[in-house]
Design an enzyme around this catalytic site. Structure first.
Site, short mmCIF file in Angstrom:
data_model
loop_
_atom_site.label_atom_id
_atom_site.label_comp_id
_atom_site.label_asym_id
_atom_site.label_seq_id
_atom_site.Cartn_x
_atom_site.Cartn_y
_atom_site.Cartn_z
N ASP A 170 0.87 -1.17 0.00
CA ASP A 170 0.00 0.00 0.00
C ASP A 170 0.92 1.23 0.00
OD1 ASP A 170 -2.39 1.59 0.38
OD2 ASP A 170 -1.77 1.80 2.48
N ASP A 215 -0.34 5.03 1.01
CA ASP A 215 -0.68 6.06 1.99
C ASP A 215 -0.66 5.52 3.42
OD1 ASP A 215 -1.24 8.43 0.34
OD2 ASP A 215 -2.75 7.13 -0.54
#
Length: 228
Positions: free
Chosen positions: A15, A17
């Site tokens: 991922d 963020d």
């Protein structure tokens, strides 16, 4: 916290963020400011629901859950303007750059699977191109129909490796419950690096949960260990 059923993997999906880049503190302030503009404070419950969601879905949650005095399009417009001003100078999360460089140097196929759209990814990564070019590819929220917790983005990301990776050979590294659930639904193992708002119940769903990427031991999943 660890799962006794840890299995070796060959590919790693990150991922972005709150996991690779320290954007969540920026996003929280932006969401809070826009919510206040339209009459309500961002609640902890809504904040958790935003984690890992696409930009538009996050804006919909704020407008609908908090019953704000605006349309989703109005919220999106203000959110984008503030985000674009503040995101270019975002830093890496602790341990993130070291782990990415380590895996790449040891020929482990890596990619990014982020809920962020193309323009947002461009803004956040513009000062970190040397590192982000180490990824085989970046799969974005605008590449799929359903955002996390749907498994769609992880399955697409795995299929874009050459040759494509089977889900059972993939390890996802996430910070958000939506991402963890999406990875599990895709049939992948998950390392979770949760923020302070994440409940023990949500942490327990991951294969393992750690406080920081600085704590991650690649050899647990059959990957090359750090030399020092």
């Amino acid at each position: 916290m660890a799962n006794s059923n840890i299995k070796p993997v060959t590919h790693v999906l990150f991922d972005m963020d709150g996991l690779l880049l320290n954007t969540e503190i920026i996003y929280e302030k932006v969401f809070q400011e826009v919510c206040l503009k339209f009459g309500k404070a961002l609640t902890p419950e809504a904040r958790i629901k935003l984690l890992g969601s696409t930009e538009r879905r996050s804006c919909e949650i704020c407008v609908n859950d908090l019953k704000l005095n605006c349309t989703v399009d109005e919220f999106v417009k203000d959110f984008r303007e503030l985000s674009q001003q503040r995101l270019p100078n975002v830093d890496f999360m602790p341990g993130a750059e070291r782990l990415v460089r380590h895996l790449h140097a040891n020929n482990v196929p890596i990619c990014v699977a982020t809920s962020s759209g193309e323009e947002s990814v461009k803004i956040k990564t513009q000062n970190h191109q040397e590192v982000f070019k180490l990824f085989h590819h970046i799969t974005k929220g605008t590449d799929v129909k359903e955002g996390k917790p749907s498994p769609e983005i992880f399955l697409l990301a795995a299929s874009l490796f050459e040759p494509k990776a089977e889900p059972l050979n993939c390890l996802v590294v996430e910070d958000a419950p939506n991402g963890v659930q999406g990875a599990i639904s895709a049939g992948m193992q998950v390392v979770m690096v949760p923020g302070s708002l994440i409940s023990e119940e949500n942490r327990s769903k991951a294969t393992i949960a750690i406080k920081s990427l600085e704590e991650f031991k690649p050899e647990l999943f059959g990957l090359p260990s750090f030399k020092n």
